[in-house]
Design a protein around this motif. Structure first.
Motif, short mmCIF file in Angstrom:
data_model
loop_
_atom_site.label_atom_id
_atom_site.label_comp_id
_atom_site.label_asym_id
_atom_site.label_seq_id
_atom_site.Cartn_x
_atom_site.Cartn_y
_atom_site.Cartn_z
N UNK A 19 36.15 34.39 39.70
CA UNK A 19 37.39 33.97 40.36
C UNK A 19 37.89 35.13 41.23
N UNK A 20 38.08 34.83 42.51
CA UNK A 20 38.61 35.85 43.41
C UNK A 20 40.03 35.43 43.80
N UNK A 21 40.98 36.27 43.48
CA UNK A 21 42.38 35.97 43.78
C UNK A 21 42.76 36.80 45.00
N UNK A 22 43.43 36.20 45.97
CA UNK A 22 43.83 36.97 47.15
C UNK A 22 45.33 37.20 47.10
N UNK A 30 50.01 37.13 38.15
CA UNK A 30 50.07 36.11 37.09
C UNK A 30 48.74 35.37 37.00
N UNK A 31 48.12 35.12 38.16
CA UNK A 31 46.83 34.44 38.18
C UNK A 31 45.78 35.32 37.50
N UNK A 32 45.77 36.60 37.83
CA UNK A 32 44.81 37.52 37.21
C UNK A 32 44.97 37.50 35.69
N UNK A 33 46.20 37.63 35.25
CA UNK A 33 46.46 37.63 33.81
C UNK A 33 45.95 36.33 33.18
N UNK A 34 46.27 35.21 33.81
CA UNK A 34 45.93 33.90 33.24
C UNK A 34 44.43 33.65 33.19
N UNK A 35 43.74 33.91 34.28
CA UNK A 35 42.30 33.64 34.31
C UNK A 35 41.55 34.60 33.37
N UNK A 36 41.98 35.85 33.41
CA UNK A 36 41.30 36.84 32.59
C UNK A 36 41.46 36.51 31.10
N UNK A 40 37.61 34.39 32.28
CA UNK A 40 37.01 34.31 33.62
C UNK A 40 36.94 35.71 34.23
N UNK A 41 35.79 36.04 34.75
CA UNK A 41 35.64 37.33 35.45
C UNK A 41 36.46 37.23 36.73
N UNK A 42 37.53 37.99 36.81
CA UNK A 42 38.50 37.80 37.90
C UNK A 42 38.73 39.10 38.64
N UNK A 43 38.82 38.99 39.94
CA UNK A 43 39.13 40.16 40.75
C UNK A 43 40.21 39.77 41.76
N UNK A 44 41.15 40.70 42.00
CA UNK A 44 42.19 40.44 43.00
C UNK A 44 41.92 41.32 44.21
N UNK A 45 42.05 40.75 45.40
CA UNK A 45 41.98 41.55 46.63
C UNK A 45 43.40 41.66 47.18
N UNK A 46 43.84 42.89 47.39
CA UNK A 46 45.21 43.11 47.88
C UNK A 46 45.16 43.97 49.14
N UNK A 47 45.83 43.49 50.19
CA UNK A 47 45.77 44.18 51.48
C UNK A 47 46.41 45.57 51.44
N UNK A 48 47.49 45.72 50.70
CA UNK A 48 48.18 47.01 50.71
C UNK A 48 47.63 47.89 49.58
N UNK A 145 35.31 30.58 42.62
CA UNK A 145 36.64 30.03 42.95
C UNK A 145 37.47 31.03 43.73
N UNK A 146 38.07 30.51 44.78
CA UNK A 146 38.94 31.33 45.63
C UNK A 146 40.37 30.87 45.38
N UNK A 147 41.23 31.79 44.95
CA UNK A 147 42.60 31.40 44.62
C UNK A 147 43.55 32.17 45.54
N UNK A 148 44.21 31.45 46.43
CA UNK A 148 45.07 32.10 47.42
C UNK A 148 46.48 32.27 46.86
#
Ligand code: N01
Length: 543
Positions: A19-22, A30-36, A40-48, A145-148
């Protein structure tokens, strides 16, 4: 697992995750916490380079939430609820950012966030039913899965005026306020463009130190005083002892705020009683003034009563008749554009160093090297602040180039307005989910409630897919047409379409004028989502 997850970099430089969260704002964390939590192997991409989303970027003086602190917080951890101590009824931006950082640390979220990773392109690969995602610096990721989680009000919108580039002073955008340095307004002549929540919040604070403040107002906005106050220990104890009931009330209210609308219709009560109810709501409910009666945003006559009351209240806060005429809104009904909750906005105009430039009556002609010229005056300025709003609800989602099946671009698909099922998915874009998307309650709700409801639903959905061994899921065209029509239908039952606003694309010339958030309420929305799940995730094709 739905796909093999290999956290080591592959030879082609692509990193696989499930699961990739953007976005690492309130929704993304909250998505990272929930999926993890569900494995689910979850990674968040953050622009800043920090967590917090809009609360990380909107650091302007006076920035404050207009939902009460206890309600603008996560409910997923009872321990977190009990240990965090809010200090004010309406939290400031620094306090919210401290809270978000605390959550990120307490639940070890940072280890699964890639910072400085602005997503440029996301392409759906039909052969493998996975998304390939590229960030600005070339890093590449593949996910099932891509989660925006890109926020609704996070793509700032700037005005265009002749000569803007010639202005030699400092320009600052409220939504991307400088992080690395404080801004000292002492002795400066400051121009503030925009009188939405941001402009109204910063004006009284900046006026305290600036030599002169000119507020450039195009549309006068409705505002209710914040009635902010420090939170004492007794109140804190009481709220924490009854948090579950409070959350329950929020989830079952139309807006996700901690109170329900009045039951009687506005005009079914004698004028004197109505006045007393408005008065109480005005002094106590802030943003929730709109819920004093259930039909304020549904019925013209009911709305007239609330609008007239507020006009009177704003008028009472402004002593100068000419200023009063300009500051009292006259071109839209209360609530049809997002009202503000202010702390001393109108009173700031009684200061000698604060001036209102009514740019609807006297438009800006051009910027100069040292200020702004309207058709009647040259305002000399050292600093110009743009508090001019956002390309709302769709701006942040359409910024990256998202391509679904057959290379279909989301920008093209939504050219006539967003098409979604429940605001969470769109056909042609399998395995892509949106938190707070257009078509969900989003900006018409306390976003914390909406975020948690949606994320929990998404997590359960992915668990269901995992159990069934399903690797691909897509919204059907029929479901998105039906939902999009339903969103419009609910909006037509309200007064929202009587004004141009960021709810309906009216904030940006050329944007399709369709109502975007779901106005049917948080509680109805949750029930519909739950029913869809119970009936086997209706509106989604599972492959
Ligand atoms: O933006 P806005 P905001 N020349 O779109 C004016 C949330 N928020 O950043 O109405 C001159 O409300 C525009 O004028 P007009 C909250 O949901 C929350 O203030 O288009 N002016 C308007 O006055 C809020 O509602 C908090 O005529 C121009 C202003 O800019 C939302 O963010 C705090 C212009 C934009 O107002 C957005 O608030 C702050 C131009 N060319 C924000 N273009 C909380 O407390 C636009 N304007 C949680």
């Amino acid at each position: 697992m739905l796909i093999t997850v290999d956290r080591r970099d592959r030879e082609d430089g692509m990193r696989d995750v499930e699961v990739l969260v953007v976005g690492a704002g309130l929704a993304g964390l909250r998505a990272l916490y929930g999926f993890r939590a569900e494995g689910f192997e979850t990674l968040v991409l953050e622009a800043s380079d920090e967590v917090g989303g809009v609360w990380n970027h909107n650091r302007y003086p006076g920035a404050r939430c207009d939902v009460e602190s206890y309600d603008y917080s996560y409910s997923f951890s009872k321990e977190l609820e009990q240990e965090w101590r809010w200090t004010e009824r309406y939290p400031t931006q620094p306090e919210i950012l401290r809270y978000i950082n605390h959550v990120a640390d307490r639940f070890a979220l940072r280890q699964d966030i890639e910072f400085q990773a602005r997503v440029d392109v996301a392409r759906f690969d039909e052969a493998t039913a996975t998304w390939e995602v590229e960030v600005q610096d070339g890093r590449r990721f593949r996910c099932r899965f891509l989660v925006l989680c890109l926020g609704q009000l996070s793509a700032p919108k700037l005005p265009h005026y002749p000569g803007q580039d010639s202005f030699a002073g400092e320009t600052i955008v409220s939504a991307t306020w400088p992080k690395d340095r404080g801004v000292d307004f002492t002795g400066k002549r400051v121009g503030i463009l925009g009188t939405g929540s941001s402009g109204m919040q910063m004006t009284p604070v900046i006026a305290q130190t600036a030599a002169h403040v000119t507020v450039f107002q195009r549309t006068a906005n409705y505002s209710v005083p914040a009635a902010n106050a420090p939170l004492d220990d007794e109140e804190d104890r009481q709220v924490k002892a009854n948090y579950a009931a409070r959350r329950d009330l929020m989830r079952n209210s139309p807006t996700g705020l901690g109170f329900l609308p009045g039951k009687t219709k506005t005009l079914d009560v004698p004028e004197e009683e109505r006045e007393a109810v408005f008065e109480k709501a005005y002094h106590r409910l802030g943003f929730g003034f709109a819920l004093a009666y259930p039909d304020i945003l549904l019925d013209e006559k009911a709305n007239d009563a609330a609008t007239e009351f507020l006009k009177r209240k704003i008028g009472e806060r402004v002593s100068d008749p000419d200023l009063r005429r300009k500051l009292v809104p006259d071109n839209h009904r209360f609530g049809t554009r997002r009202p503000s909750v202010d702390s001393g906005y109108y009173e700031a105009f009684s200061r000698d160093n604060v001036e209102l430039a009514d740019i609807r009556a006297h438009p800006i002609v051009s910027f100069t090297q040292d200020g702004i010229i309207t058709d009647i005056k040259h305002h000399e300025l050292d600093v110009v602040i743009y508090a001019t709003g956002f390309d709302a609800l769709t701006g942040s989602i359409l910024k990256p180039d998202i391509r679904g099946r057959g290379g279909l671009r989301l920008r093209d698909k939504w050219a006539g307005g967003p098409l979604t099922h429940f605001g969470i998915g769109t056909s042609g874009f399998p395995n892509m989910l949106i938190v707070g998307g257009p078509g969900s309650p989003s900006v018409l709700s306390n976003v914390m409630v909406s975020i948690e409801e949606q994320v929990d639903w998404f997590v359960a959905f992915l668990c269901h897919l995992r159990e069934c061994g399903v690797g691909e899921v897509e919204v059907t065209e029929a479901a998105e047409q039906e939902w999009t029509a339903h969103v419009q239908e609910r909006a037509r039952e309200t007064l929202y379409m009587t004004a141009d606003s960021f709810y309906n694309g009216g904030e940006l010339p050329g944007k399709p004028r369709v109502f975007m958030p779901y106005s049917g309420g948080v509680r109805n929305y949750r029930r519909l989502l739950q029913a869809a799940a119970t009936n086997g995730y209706t509106g989604f094709e599972l492959r």
